[in-house]
Scaffold this motif. Sequence first.
Motif, PDB file in Angstrom:
ATOM      1  N   VAL A   1      -0.954   2.989   2.737  1.00 18.80           N
ATOM      2  CA  VAL A   1      -1.605   1.754   2.314  1.00 18.80           C
ATOM      3  C   VAL A   1      -3.099   1.887   2.565  1.00 18.80           C
ATOM      4  O   VAL A   1      -3.542   2.781   3.294  1.00 18.80           O
TER       5      VAL A   1
ATOM      6  N   ALA B   1      -2.866   1.975  -4.464  1.00 22.32           N
ATOM      7  CA  ALA B   1      -1.724   2.892  -4.459  1.00 22.32           C
ATOM      8  C   ALA B   1      -2.096   4.233  -5.099  1.00 22.32           C
ATOM      9  O   ALA B   1      -1.703   5.304  -4.604  1.00 22.32           O
TER      10      ALA B   1
ATOM     11  N   ARG C   1       6.237   1.221   1.500  1.00 19.21           N
ATOM     12  CA  ARG C   1       5.126   2.094   1.125  1.00 19.21           C
ATOM     13  C   ARG C   1       4.859   3.121   2.228  1.00 19.21           C
ATOM     14  O   ARG C   1       4.880   2.792   3.417  1.00 19.21           O
ATOM     15  N   THR C   2       4.596   4.337   1.838  1.00 16.30           N
ATOM     16  CA  THR C   2       4.318   5.401   2.805  1.00 16.30           C
ATOM     17  C   THR C   2       2.833   5.530   3.113  1.00 16.30           C
ATOM     18  O   THR C   2       2.452   6.244   4.048  1.00 16.30           O
TER      19      THR C   2
ATOM     20  N   ASP D   1      -7.505   4.839   3.566  1.00 16.12           N
ATOM     21  CA  ASP D   1      -6.105   5.180   3.368  1.00 16.12           C
ATOM     22  C   ASP D   1      -5.449   5.399   4.728  1.00 16.12           C
ATOM     23  O   ASP D   1      -5.943   6.176   5.552  1.00 16.12           O
TER      24      ASP D   1
ATOM     25  N   SER E   1      -2.126   7.899  -3.305  1.00 16.92           N
ATOM     26  CA  SER E   1      -1.324   8.994  -3.860  1.00 16.92           C
ATOM     27  C   SER E   1      -2.199  10.195  -4.198  1.00 16.92           C
ATOM     28  O   SER E   1      -1.812  11.354  -3.944  1.00 16.92           O
TER      29      SER E   1
ATOM     30  N   LEU F   1       3.937  -4.963   1.033  1.00 19.75           N
ATOM     31  CA  LEU F   1       3.921  -3.528   0.763  1.00 19.75           C
ATOM     32  C   LEU F   1       4.622  -2.758   1.876  1.00 19.75           C
ATOM     33  O   LEU F   1       5.363  -1.802   1.617  1.00 19.75           O
TER      34      LEU F   1
ATOM     35  N   GLU G   1       8.355  -3.271   1.653  1.00 17.64           N
ATOM     36  CA  GLU G   1       8.909  -2.547   0.510  1.00 17.64           C
ATOM     37  C   GLU G   1       8.963  -1.036   0.736  1.00 17.64           C
ATOM     38  O   GLU G   1       9.473  -0.305  -0.110  1.00 17.64           O
TER      39      GLU G   1
ATOM     40  N   ASN H   1      -4.126  -3.726  -6.357  1.00 22.87           N
ATOM     41  CA  ASN H   1      -2.988  -3.077  -5.699  1.00 22.87           C
ATOM     42  C   ASN H   1      -2.728  -1.700  -6.299  1.00 22.87           C
ATOM     43  O   ASN H   1      -2.489  -0.721  -5.567  1.00 22.87           O
ATOM     44  N   GLU H   2      -2.784  -1.612  -7.637  1.00 23.12           N
ATOM     45  CA  GLU H   2      -2.488  -0.342  -8.297  1.00 23.12           C
ATOM     46  C   GLU H   2      -3.566   0.697  -7.991  1.00 23.12           C
ATOM     47  O   GLU H   2      -3.261   1.884  -7.813  1.00 23.12           O
TER      48      GLU H   2
END
Length: 531
Positions: free
Chosen positions: A385, A493, A382-383, A391, A497, A377, A380, A489-490
Amino acid sequence: MTVNLTFHGAVECVTGSCMLLDTGRTRLLIDCGMFQGPKTLKALNYAPFPFDVDKVDAVLLTHAHIDHSGLLPKLVRAGFRGPIFSTRGTRDLCEVMLADAAGIQESEVRHLNRRNEQRGLKRVEPIYTTSDVEPTLRLFETVKFNVAHDVAPGVEAVWWPAGHLLGAASIEVRIGRDDDPLTLLFSGDIGSGRQPFLPRPSGPVDVDHVILESTYGDRERIDLELDARRQALAAELRAARVAGGPLLMPTFAIGRAQELILDLLAVMDAEPDLAGEIFLDSPLAIEATEVFLRRGWNADSGDNPFERLRHAGRLHHLLRPQESDRLERLTGWHVILAGSGMCDAGRIRRHLKRLLWRKEVTVLITGFQAAGTLGRLLVEGRTAVRIQGEDIHVGARVRSLDNYSGHGDATDLVDWLKARGGVAGSVLLDHGEPSALATLAGRLSGLGYRAITAGLDQTWALTRDTAEPVGRGPARLAPGQATRPDWHNERSAFLASLNAVLQQLPGDAERQALIRSLEAALTSSPRVDGR
Protein backbone atom coordinates in the motif's frame (compact mmCIF):
# COMPACT_ATOMS: atom_id res chain seq x y z
CA MET A 1 -49.99 17.06 2.16
CA THR A 2 -46.81 16.61 0.12
CA VAL A 3 -43.24 17.14 1.31
CA ASN A 4 -40.00 16.80 -0.61
CA LEU A 5 -37.03 14.80 0.66
CA THR A 6 -33.65 15.04 -1.08
CA PHE A 7 -30.69 12.74 -0.41
CA HIS A 8 -27.43 14.69 -0.52
CA GLY A 9 -25.17 11.98 0.91
CA ALA A 10 -24.83 8.39 2.15
CA VAL A 11 -26.06 7.17 -1.25
CA GLU A 12 -24.32 4.06 -2.62
CA CYS A 13 -21.91 4.52 0.29
CA VAL A 14 -21.93 4.68 4.09
CA THR A 15 -20.60 8.22 4.60
CA GLY A 16 -21.73 11.80 4.05
CA SER A 17 -25.20 11.39 5.53
CA CYS A 18 -27.27 14.48 4.71
CA MET A 19 -30.95 14.80 3.79
CA LEU A 20 -32.96 17.95 3.08
CA LEU A 21 -36.65 17.91 4.06
CA ASP A 22 -38.78 20.65 2.50
CA THR A 23 -42.31 20.90 3.94
CA GLY A 24 -43.28 23.95 1.91
CA ARG A 25 -43.10 26.12 5.04
CA THR A 26 -39.68 25.11 6.35
CA ARG A 27 -36.50 23.36 5.25
CA LEU A 28 -34.70 20.99 7.61
CA LEU A 29 -31.44 19.10 7.28
CA ILE A 30 -31.26 15.67 8.84
CA ASP A 31 -27.53 15.23 9.52
CA CYS A 32 -24.67 17.01 7.76
CA GLY A 33 -21.92 14.43 7.51
CA MET A 34 -18.50 14.19 5.95
CA PHE A 35 -17.68 11.85 3.06
CA GLN A 36 -14.93 9.27 3.59
CA GLY A 37 -13.38 6.80 1.20
CA PRO A 38 -11.80 7.31 -2.25
CA LYS A 39 -10.34 10.76 -2.88
CA THR A 40 -12.93 11.36 -5.60
CA LEU A 41 -15.65 10.91 -2.96
CA LYS A 42 -13.87 12.97 -0.32
CA ALA A 43 -13.52 15.79 -2.83
CA LEU A 44 -17.25 16.45 -2.34
CA ASN A 45 -16.40 17.73 1.14
CA TYR A 46 -14.56 20.66 -0.43
CA ALA A 47 -17.23 21.54 -2.99
CA PRO A 48 -20.10 23.94 -2.27
CA PHE A 49 -23.21 22.43 -0.74
CA PRO A 50 -25.75 21.32 -3.38
CA PHE A 51 -28.48 23.36 -1.67
CA ASP A 52 -29.05 26.96 -0.59
CA VAL A 53 -27.61 27.18 2.91
CA ASP A 54 -29.45 30.44 3.62
CA LYS A 55 -32.79 28.68 3.22
CA VAL A 56 -32.10 25.92 5.76
CA ASP A 57 -34.04 26.61 8.96
CA ALA A 58 -32.67 23.92 11.30
CA VAL A 59 -30.58 20.75 11.53
CA LEU A 60 -31.81 17.56 13.22
CA LEU A 61 -28.77 15.48 14.18
CA THR A 62 -28.96 11.72 14.73
CA HIS A 63 -25.53 11.25 16.33
CA ALA A 64 -21.97 12.48 16.59
CA HIS A 65 -20.02 10.25 14.20
CA ILE A 66 -18.17 12.32 11.63
CA ASP A 67 -20.06 10.84 8.67
CA HIS A 68 -23.23 12.34 10.18
CA SER A 69 -21.98 15.57 11.80
CA GLY A 70 -18.60 16.33 10.26
CA LEU A 71 -19.65 19.13 7.89
CA LEU A 72 -21.63 21.16 10.44
CA PRO A 73 -18.81 23.74 10.82
CA LYS A 74 -18.68 24.06 7.03
CA LEU A 75 -22.44 24.70 7.07
CA VAL A 76 -21.99 27.45 9.66
CA ARG A 77 -19.02 28.86 7.76
CA ALA A 78 -21.32 29.07 4.72
CA GLY A 79 -23.83 31.20 6.62
CA PHE A 80 -26.17 28.84 8.49
CA ARG A 81 -27.42 30.40 11.74
CA GLY A 82 -30.36 28.19 12.72
CA PRO A 83 -30.58 25.70 15.59
CA ILE A 84 -28.88 22.31 15.58
CA PHE A 85 -31.05 19.91 17.58
CA SER A 86 -29.41 16.88 19.19
CA THR A 87 -29.32 14.87 22.38
CA ARG A 88 -26.99 16.01 25.15
CA GLY A 89 -24.66 13.05 24.60
CA THR A 90 -24.38 13.88 20.90
CA ARG A 91 -23.71 17.55 21.60
CA ASP A 92 -20.92 16.75 24.09
CA LEU A 93 -19.27 14.28 21.73
CA CYS A 94 -19.51 16.78 18.85
CA GLU A 95 -17.69 19.33 20.99
CA VAL A 96 -14.56 17.20 21.06
CA MET A 97 -15.01 15.51 17.70
CA LEU A 98 -15.50 18.61 15.55
CA ALA A 99 -12.53 20.35 17.16
CA ASP A 100 -10.40 17.28 16.47
CA ALA A 101 -11.62 17.09 12.86
CA ALA A 102 -10.76 20.73 12.31
CA GLY A 103 -7.30 20.25 13.80
CA ILE A 104 -6.63 17.22 11.60
CA GLN A 105 -7.71 19.14 8.51
CA GLU A 106 -5.45 22.07 9.34
CA SER A 107 -2.49 19.76 9.99
CA GLU A 108 -3.01 17.62 6.89
CA VAL A 109 -3.55 20.64 4.66
CA ARG A 110 -0.27 22.13 5.93
CA HIS A 111 1.57 18.95 4.98
CA LEU A 112 -0.27 18.70 1.66
CA ASN A 113 0.52 22.30 0.74
CA ARG A 114 4.18 21.72 1.53
CA ARG A 115 4.18 18.78 -0.89
CA ASN A 116 2.15 20.71 -3.46
CA GLU A 117 4.62 23.59 -3.40
CA GLN A 118 7.48 21.15 -3.94
CA ARG A 119 5.60 19.70 -6.92
CA GLY A 120 4.55 23.05 -8.33
CA LEU A 121 0.87 22.42 -7.58
CA LYS A 122 -1.76 24.81 -6.22
CA ARG A 123 -2.31 25.28 -2.51
CA VAL A 124 -5.57 24.05 -0.99
CA GLU A 125 -7.67 25.34 1.90
CA PRO A 126 -9.10 23.21 4.74
CA ILE A 127 -12.82 22.51 4.65
CA TYR A 128 -13.05 24.46 7.90
CA THR A 129 -10.76 25.43 10.76
CA THR A 130 -10.82 25.36 14.54
CA SER A 131 -12.20 28.91 14.51
CA ASP A 132 -15.41 27.58 12.92
CA VAL A 133 -16.11 25.05 15.68
CA GLU A 134 -17.13 27.32 18.56
CA PRO A 135 -19.74 29.22 16.49
CA THR A 136 -21.15 25.83 15.49
CA LEU A 137 -21.41 24.60 19.07
CA ARG A 138 -23.27 27.74 20.09
CA LEU A 139 -26.10 26.73 17.73
CA PHE A 140 -26.74 23.39 19.44
CA GLU A 141 -30.03 22.97 21.30
CA THR A 142 -30.27 19.75 23.27
CA VAL A 143 -33.35 17.53 23.42
CA LYS A 144 -34.48 14.64 25.58
CA PHE A 145 -35.21 11.16 24.34
CA ASN A 146 -38.85 10.13 23.86
CA VAL A 147 -40.17 13.70 24.17
CA ALA A 148 -41.77 15.72 21.33
CA HIS A 149 -39.92 18.96 20.54
CA ASP A 150 -41.00 21.81 18.28
CA VAL A 151 -38.22 22.19 15.72
CA ALA A 152 -39.85 24.46 13.11
CA PRO A 153 -43.26 25.97 12.36
CA GLY A 154 -45.69 23.09 11.96
CA VAL A 155 -43.03 20.45 12.67
CA GLU A 156 -42.21 18.52 15.81
CA ALA A 157 -39.68 15.75 16.27
CA VAL A 158 -38.96 12.95 18.72
CA TRP A 159 -35.51 11.45 19.31
CA TRP A 160 -35.67 7.68 20.01
CA PRO A 161 -32.70 5.62 21.32
CA ALA A 162 -30.88 3.97 18.40
CA GLY A 163 -28.45 1.78 20.37
CA HIS A 164 -25.55 2.72 18.10
CA LEU A 165 -23.49 5.17 20.17
CA LEU A 166 -23.79 7.32 23.25
CA GLY A 167 -26.57 9.81 22.46
CA ALA A 168 -27.40 8.22 19.09
CA ALA A 169 -31.01 8.49 17.97
CA SER A 170 -33.57 7.68 15.35
CA ILE A 171 -35.64 10.80 14.67
CA GLU A 172 -39.39 10.78 14.14
CA VAL A 173 -40.56 13.92 12.30
CA ARG A 174 -44.23 14.87 12.49
CA ILE A 175 -45.38 17.42 9.93
CA GLY A 176 -48.69 19.19 10.46
CA ARG A 177 -50.48 20.28 13.61
CA ASP A 178 -53.70 18.34 13.20
CA ASP A 179 -54.45 15.04 14.91
CA ASP A 180 -53.10 13.08 11.94
CA PRO A 181 -49.70 14.50 10.92
CA LEU A 182 -47.51 13.13 8.15
CA THR A 183 -44.81 11.13 9.94
CA LEU A 184 -41.32 10.28 8.72
CA LEU A 185 -38.88 8.15 10.69
CA PHE A 186 -35.15 8.62 10.04
CA SER A 187 -33.40 5.57 11.45
CA GLY A 188 -29.95 7.08 11.79
CA ASP A 189 -27.55 4.23 12.50
CA ILE A 190 -29.27 1.31 14.23
CA GLY A 191 -27.52 -0.91 16.76
CA SER A 192 -28.07 -4.63 17.12
CA GLY A 193 -29.65 -4.41 20.55
CA ARG A 194 -27.07 -6.91 21.81
CA GLN A 195 -24.15 -4.57 22.40
CA PRO A 196 -23.27 -4.82 26.10
CA PHE A 197 -22.72 -1.10 26.76
CA LEU A 198 -25.51 0.40 24.65
CA PRO A 199 -29.29 0.64 25.09
CA ARG A 200 -31.65 -1.34 22.90
CA PRO A 201 -32.91 0.60 19.86
CA SER A 202 -36.53 1.64 19.93
CA GLY A 203 -38.91 3.86 17.98
CA PRO A 204 -42.50 4.79 17.23
CA VAL A 205 -45.11 2.64 15.53
CA ASP A 206 -47.32 3.16 12.48
CA VAL A 207 -45.39 5.87 10.63
CA ASP A 208 -45.91 6.89 7.02
CA HIS A 209 -42.37 6.54 5.67
CA VAL A 210 -39.11 5.13 7.05
CA ILE A 211 -35.64 6.19 5.91
CA LEU A 212 -33.55 3.16 6.81
CA GLU A 213 -29.79 2.72 6.96
CA SER A 214 -28.41 -0.34 5.14
CA THR A 215 -24.76 -0.64 6.22
CA TYR A 216 -24.99 -4.40 6.79
CA GLY A 217 -28.03 -4.97 4.61
CA ASP A 218 -26.36 -7.94 2.91
CA ARG A 219 -24.67 -9.51 5.93
CA GLU A 220 -25.50 -11.58 8.98
CA ARG A 221 -23.04 -10.89 11.76
CA ILE A 222 -22.36 -12.91 14.87
CA ASP A 223 -22.86 -10.55 17.78
CA LEU A 224 -21.39 -12.42 20.71
CA GLU A 225 -22.38 -12.03 24.33
CA LEU A 226 -19.83 -10.05 26.32
CA ASP A 227 -17.93 -13.07 27.67
CA ALA A 228 -17.76 -14.73 24.25
CA ARG A 229 -16.68 -11.47 22.63
CA ARG A 230 -13.85 -11.15 25.12
CA GLN A 231 -12.83 -14.74 24.46
CA ALA A 232 -12.60 -13.93 20.73
CA LEU A 233 -10.45 -10.90 21.53
CA ALA A 234 -8.28 -12.99 23.84
CA ALA A 235 -7.63 -15.45 21.00
CA GLU A 236 -6.42 -12.57 18.81
CA LEU A 237 -4.17 -11.31 21.60
CA ARG A 238 -2.64 -14.75 22.10
CA ALA A 239 -1.82 -15.07 18.41
CA ALA A 240 -0.46 -11.53 18.28
CA ARG A 241 1.78 -12.16 21.26
CA VAL A 242 3.08 -15.41 19.77
CA ALA A 243 3.92 -13.47 16.60
CA GLY A 244 6.11 -11.19 18.72
CA GLY A 245 3.99 -8.07 18.99
CA PRO A 246 3.11 -5.29 19.08
CA LEU A 247 -0.64 -5.30 18.40
CA LEU A 248 -1.81 -2.26 16.43
CA MET A 249 -5.55 -1.50 16.49
CA PRO A 250 -6.95 1.19 14.15
CA THR A 251 -9.77 2.54 16.29
CA PHE A 252 -12.87 4.66 15.93
CA ALA A 253 -12.30 7.21 18.66
CA ILE A 254 -15.89 7.65 19.79
CA GLY A 255 -17.44 4.54 21.30
CA ARG A 256 -15.25 1.82 19.78
CA ALA A 257 -12.04 2.84 21.57
CA GLN A 258 -13.75 2.87 24.94
CA GLU A 259 -15.36 -0.57 24.45
CA LEU A 260 -12.11 -2.09 23.20
CA ILE A 261 -10.15 -0.82 26.19
CA LEU A 262 -12.73 -2.22 28.62
CA ASP A 263 -12.42 -5.60 26.94
CA LEU A 264 -8.61 -5.45 26.75
CA LEU A 265 -8.40 -4.70 30.46
CA ALA A 266 -10.80 -7.55 31.27
CA VAL A 267 -8.85 -10.03 29.11
CA MET A 268 -5.52 -9.02 30.63
CA ASP A 269 -6.93 -9.36 34.14
CA ALA A 270 -8.27 -12.83 33.33
CA GLU A 271 -5.09 -13.98 31.53
CA PRO A 272 -2.00 -12.37 33.12
CA ASP A 273 0.29 -13.82 30.45
CA LEU A 274 -1.45 -11.51 27.96
CA ALA A 275 -1.01 -8.43 30.14
CA GLY A 276 0.87 -5.54 28.60
CA GLU A 277 0.88 -1.79 28.36
CA ILE A 278 -2.03 -0.25 26.43
CA PHE A 279 -1.39 3.05 24.66
CA LEU A 280 -4.38 5.13 23.58
CA ASP A 281 -2.75 7.32 20.95
CA SER A 282 -5.78 9.42 20.03
CA PRO A 283 -6.45 12.84 21.58
CA LEU A 284 -10.05 12.59 20.36
CA ALA A 285 -10.59 9.21 22.02
CA ILE A 286 -9.04 10.51 25.25
CA GLU A 287 -11.35 13.54 25.33
CA ALA A 288 -14.34 11.44 24.28
CA THR A 289 -13.66 9.09 27.20
CA GLU A 290 -14.37 11.99 29.56
CA VAL A 291 -17.76 12.39 27.90
CA PHE A 292 -18.49 8.69 28.37
CA LEU A 293 -17.57 8.99 32.04
CA ARG A 294 -20.03 11.89 32.41
CA ARG A 295 -22.83 10.68 30.13
CA GLY A 296 -22.39 6.92 29.87
CA TRP A 297 -25.18 5.87 32.24
CA ASN A 298 -27.02 2.91 30.72
CA ALA A 299 -30.65 2.71 31.80
CA ASP A 300 -30.87 -0.93 30.67
CA SER A 301 -28.01 -2.05 32.96
CA GLY A 302 -28.48 0.56 35.68
CA ASP A 303 -24.86 1.72 35.75
CA ASN A 304 -22.12 3.48 33.82
CA PRO A 305 -19.99 0.64 32.42
CA PHE A 306 -17.19 3.05 31.47
CA GLU A 307 -16.26 3.87 35.10
CA ARG A 308 -13.51 1.24 34.87
CA LEU A 309 -11.65 3.59 32.51
CA ARG A 310 -11.23 6.22 35.21
CA HIS A 311 -8.39 4.40 37.01
CA ALA A 312 -6.82 1.82 34.70
CA GLY A 313 -3.21 1.26 35.67
CA ARG A 314 -1.81 -0.14 32.44
CA LEU A 315 -3.67 2.33 30.20
CA HIS A 316 -1.58 5.27 28.96
CA HIS A 317 -3.11 8.36 27.33
CA LEU A 318 -0.89 9.97 24.68
CA LEU A 319 -2.12 13.49 24.05
CA ARG A 320 0.96 15.23 22.67
CA PRO A 321 2.70 14.28 19.40
CA GLN A 322 5.98 13.90 21.29
CA GLU A 323 4.40 11.19 23.44
CA SER A 324 3.28 9.39 20.30
CA ASP A 325 6.76 9.65 18.83
CA ARG A 326 8.25 7.86 21.83
CA LEU A 327 6.36 4.70 20.89
CA GLU A 328 8.92 4.18 18.14
CA ARG A 329 11.46 3.19 20.80
CA LEU A 330 9.27 0.48 22.32
CA THR A 331 9.94 -3.18 21.64
CA GLY A 332 8.20 -6.38 22.63
CA TRP A 333 4.59 -6.89 23.60
CA HIS A 334 2.30 -3.88 23.84
CA VAL A 335 -0.98 -2.67 22.36
CA ILE A 336 -1.50 0.59 20.48
CA LEU A 337 -4.96 2.00 19.71
CA ALA A 338 -4.95 4.96 17.34
CA GLY A 339 -7.38 6.74 15.04
CA SER A 340 -8.77 6.91 12.54
CA GLY A 341 -10.72 3.68 12.46
CA MET A 342 -10.58 3.40 8.66
CA CYS A 343 -6.87 4.36 8.58
CA ASP A 344 -7.64 7.40 6.44
CA ALA A 345 -6.25 10.06 8.77
CA GLY A 346 -4.77 10.63 12.20
CA ARG A 347 -1.85 9.01 14.00
CA ILE A 348 -2.66 5.48 12.86
CA ARG A 349 -1.10 6.24 9.48
CA ARG A 350 2.28 7.00 11.07
CA HIS A 351 2.16 3.78 13.05
CA LEU A 352 1.21 1.75 9.98
CA LYS A 353 3.98 3.40 8.02
CA ARG A 354 6.60 2.32 10.55
CA LEU A 355 5.14 -1.08 11.54
CA LEU A 356 3.17 -2.54 8.64
CA TRP A 357 6.18 -4.12 6.96
CA ARG A 358 7.23 -6.06 10.07
CA LYS A 359 6.19 -9.71 10.24
CA GLU A 360 5.98 -9.78 14.04
CA VAL A 361 3.32 -7.04 14.05
CA THR A 362 -0.41 -7.73 14.08
CA VAL A 363 -2.98 -5.21 12.81
CA LEU A 364 -6.46 -5.89 14.17
CA ILE A 365 -9.39 -4.21 12.39
CA THR A 366 -12.60 -3.97 14.45
CA GLY A 367 -15.03 -1.95 12.37
CA PHE A 368 -16.61 -1.39 8.96
CA GLN A 369 -14.11 -0.19 6.35
CA ALA A 370 -15.55 1.98 3.60
CA ALA A 371 -14.57 1.32 -0.01
CA GLY A 372 -11.36 3.04 -1.05
CA THR A 373 -10.01 3.51 2.48
CA LEU A 374 -6.63 2.21 3.55
CA GLY A 375 -8.37 -0.01 6.08
CA ARG A 376 -10.48 -1.60 3.34
CA LEU A 377 -7.36 -2.27 1.24
CA LEU A 378 -5.71 -4.02 4.18
CA VAL A 379 -8.79 -6.15 4.91
CA GLU A 380 -8.96 -7.11 1.24
CA GLY A 381 -5.43 -8.51 1.46
CA ARG A 382 -3.28 -5.99 -0.41
CA THR A 383 0.39 -6.96 -0.22
CA ALA A 384 1.59 -3.38 -0.66
CA VAL A 385 0.00 0.00 0.00
CA ARG A 386 1.01 3.63 -0.27
CA ILE A 387 1.05 5.76 2.87
CA GLN A 388 1.93 9.44 2.68
CA GLY A 389 3.46 8.94 -0.77
CA GLU A 390 5.61 5.92 0.15
CA ASP A 391 5.21 2.28 -0.87
CA ILE A 392 4.88 0.03 2.17
CA HIS A 393 5.09 -3.75 2.00
CA VAL A 394 2.42 -5.47 4.08
CA GLY A 395 4.40 -7.97 6.13
CA ALA A 396 2.25 -7.76 9.26
CA ARG A 397 -0.60 -10.11 10.09
CA VAL A 398 -3.86 -8.33 9.26
CA ARG A 399 -6.83 -9.63 11.21
CA SER A 400 -10.41 -8.47 11.66
CA LEU A 401 -13.18 -8.83 14.23
CA ASP A 402 -16.64 -7.51 13.41
CA ASN A 403 -18.17 -8.30 16.81
CA TYR A 404 -17.67 -4.68 17.85
CA SER A 405 -19.69 -2.99 15.16
CA GLY A 406 -22.29 -0.52 16.37
CA HIS A 407 -24.48 -1.40 13.37
CA GLY A 408 -27.13 -4.07 13.34
CA ASP A 409 -26.94 -6.69 10.61
CA ALA A 410 -29.61 -7.39 7.98
CA THR A 411 -31.86 -9.35 10.32
CA ASP A 412 -31.53 -6.68 13.02
CA LEU A 413 -32.60 -4.01 10.54
CA VAL A 414 -35.59 -6.06 9.42
CA ASP A 415 -36.59 -6.80 13.01
CA TRP A 416 -36.32 -3.13 13.98
CA LEU A 417 -38.50 -2.19 11.01
CA LYS A 418 -41.10 -4.86 11.86
CA ALA A 419 -41.28 -3.49 15.40
CA ARG A 420 -42.39 -0.16 13.97
CA GLY A 421 -45.71 -1.72 12.96
CA GLY A 422 -47.36 -0.69 9.71
CA VAL A 423 -45.61 1.61 7.24
CA ALA A 424 -48.27 3.36 5.16
CA GLY A 425 -45.89 4.51 2.46
CA SER A 426 -42.36 3.42 1.58
CA VAL A 427 -39.06 2.40 3.10
CA LEU A 428 -36.35 4.54 1.53
CA LEU A 429 -32.92 2.91 1.86
CA ASP A 430 -29.68 4.83 2.25
CA HIS A 431 -26.32 4.54 4.05
CA GLY A 432 -25.23 1.35 2.30
CA GLU A 433 -23.01 0.13 -0.51
CA PRO A 434 -24.78 -1.14 -3.66
CA SER A 435 -24.79 -4.82 -2.68
CA ALA A 436 -26.17 -4.06 0.77
CA LEU A 437 -28.85 -1.77 -0.64
CA ALA A 438 -29.96 -4.24 -3.31
CA THR A 439 -30.01 -7.21 -0.96
CA LEU A 440 -31.98 -5.42 1.75
CA ALA A 441 -34.40 -3.93 -0.79
CA GLY A 442 -35.13 -7.41 -2.15
CA ARG A 443 -35.63 -8.81 1.33
CA LEU A 444 -38.02 -6.03 2.34
CA SER A 445 -39.97 -6.30 -0.90
CA GLY A 446 -40.45 -9.98 -0.21
CA LEU A 447 -41.97 -9.03 3.14
CA GLY A 448 -44.46 -6.68 1.48
CA TYR A 449 -42.70 -3.36 2.04
CA ARG A 450 -42.33 -0.82 -0.75
CA ALA A 451 -38.55 -0.51 -0.71
CA ILE A 452 -36.85 2.34 -2.60
CA THR A 453 -33.14 2.94 -3.08
CA ALA A 454 -32.26 6.63 -3.09
CA GLY A 455 -29.98 8.31 -5.62
CA LEU A 456 -27.47 11.07 -4.89
CA ASP A 457 -29.17 14.50 -4.95
CA GLN A 458 -32.43 12.83 -5.91
CA THR A 459 -35.69 14.33 -4.61
CA TRP A 460 -38.74 12.30 -3.61
CA ALA A 461 -42.22 13.76 -3.18
CA LEU A 462 -43.84 12.08 -0.19
CA THR A 463 -47.52 11.97 0.62
CA ARG A 464 -49.21 9.83 3.24
CA ASP A 465 -48.77 6.64 1.25
CA THR A 466 -46.78 7.46 -1.89
CA ALA A 467 -43.18 8.31 -2.77
CA GLU A 468 -42.50 9.61 -6.27
CA PRO A 469 -39.19 10.83 -7.76
CA VAL A 470 -39.53 14.45 -8.85
CA GLY A 471 -36.05 15.49 -9.86
CA ARG A 472 -32.33 15.16 -9.44
CA GLY A 473 -29.59 17.75 -9.16
CA PRO A 474 -26.57 17.98 -11.45
CA ALA A 475 -24.44 14.84 -11.23
CA ARG A 476 -21.69 15.21 -8.66
CA LEU A 477 -20.53 11.61 -9.04
CA ALA A 478 -20.88 8.98 -11.74
CA PRO A 479 -23.17 6.08 -10.77
CA GLY A 480 -21.25 3.56 -8.69
CA GLN A 481 -18.27 5.89 -8.24
CA ALA A 482 -18.75 6.21 -4.47
CA THR A 483 -17.66 2.64 -3.83
CA ARG A 484 -15.30 1.93 -6.71
CA PRO A 485 -11.57 2.43 -6.35
CA ASP A 486 -10.84 5.70 -8.15
CA TRP A 487 -7.81 6.64 -10.21
CA HIS A 488 -5.92 7.63 -7.06
CA ASN A 489 -6.35 4.10 -5.69
CA GLU A 490 -5.40 2.58 -9.05
CA ARG A 491 -2.33 4.79 -9.36
CA SER A 492 -1.16 3.78 -5.88
CA ALA A 493 -1.67 0.10 -6.66
CA PHE A 494 0.10 0.46 -10.01
CA LEU A 495 3.13 2.24 -8.53
CA ALA A 496 3.44 -0.35 -5.79
CA SER A 497 3.25 -3.16 -8.37
CA LEU A 498 5.73 -1.41 -10.65
CA ASN A 499 8.28 -1.01 -7.88
CA ALA A 500 7.85 -4.65 -6.89
CA VAL A 501 8.37 -5.85 -10.47
CA LEU A 502 11.42 -3.64 -10.93
CA GLN A 503 13.00 -5.15 -7.84
CA GLN A 504 12.30 -8.67 -9.05
CA LEU A 505 13.83 -8.26 -12.54
CA PRO A 506 17.28 -9.86 -12.88
CA GLY A 507 19.24 -6.78 -13.92
CA ASP A 508 19.36 -3.12 -14.88
CA ALA A 509 18.94 -3.85 -18.58
CA GLU A 510 15.57 -5.50 -17.97
CA ARG A 511 14.50 -2.66 -15.67
CA GLN A 512 15.44 -0.06 -18.27
CA ALA A 513 13.56 -1.98 -20.95
CA LEU A 514 10.40 -2.01 -18.83
CA ILE A 515 10.71 1.70 -18.12
CA ARG A 516 11.20 2.48 -21.83
CA SER A 517 8.08 0.45 -22.73
CA LEU A 518 6.06 2.40 -20.18
CA GLU A 519 7.46 5.68 -21.50
CA ALA A 520 6.44 4.64 -24.99
CA ALA A 521 2.91 3.97 -23.79
CA LEU A 522 2.79 7.40 -22.16
CA THR A 523 4.07 9.06 -25.33
CA SER A 524 1.39 7.39 -27.45
CA SER A 525 -1.48 8.16 -25.04
CA PRO A 526 -3.72 11.23 -25.56
CA ARG A 527 -2.47 14.31 -23.74
CA VAL A 528 -4.67 16.76 -21.88
CA ASP A 529 -3.96 19.37 -24.55
CA GLY A 530 -5.09 16.95 -27.29
CA ARG A 531 -1.66 16.34 -28.79
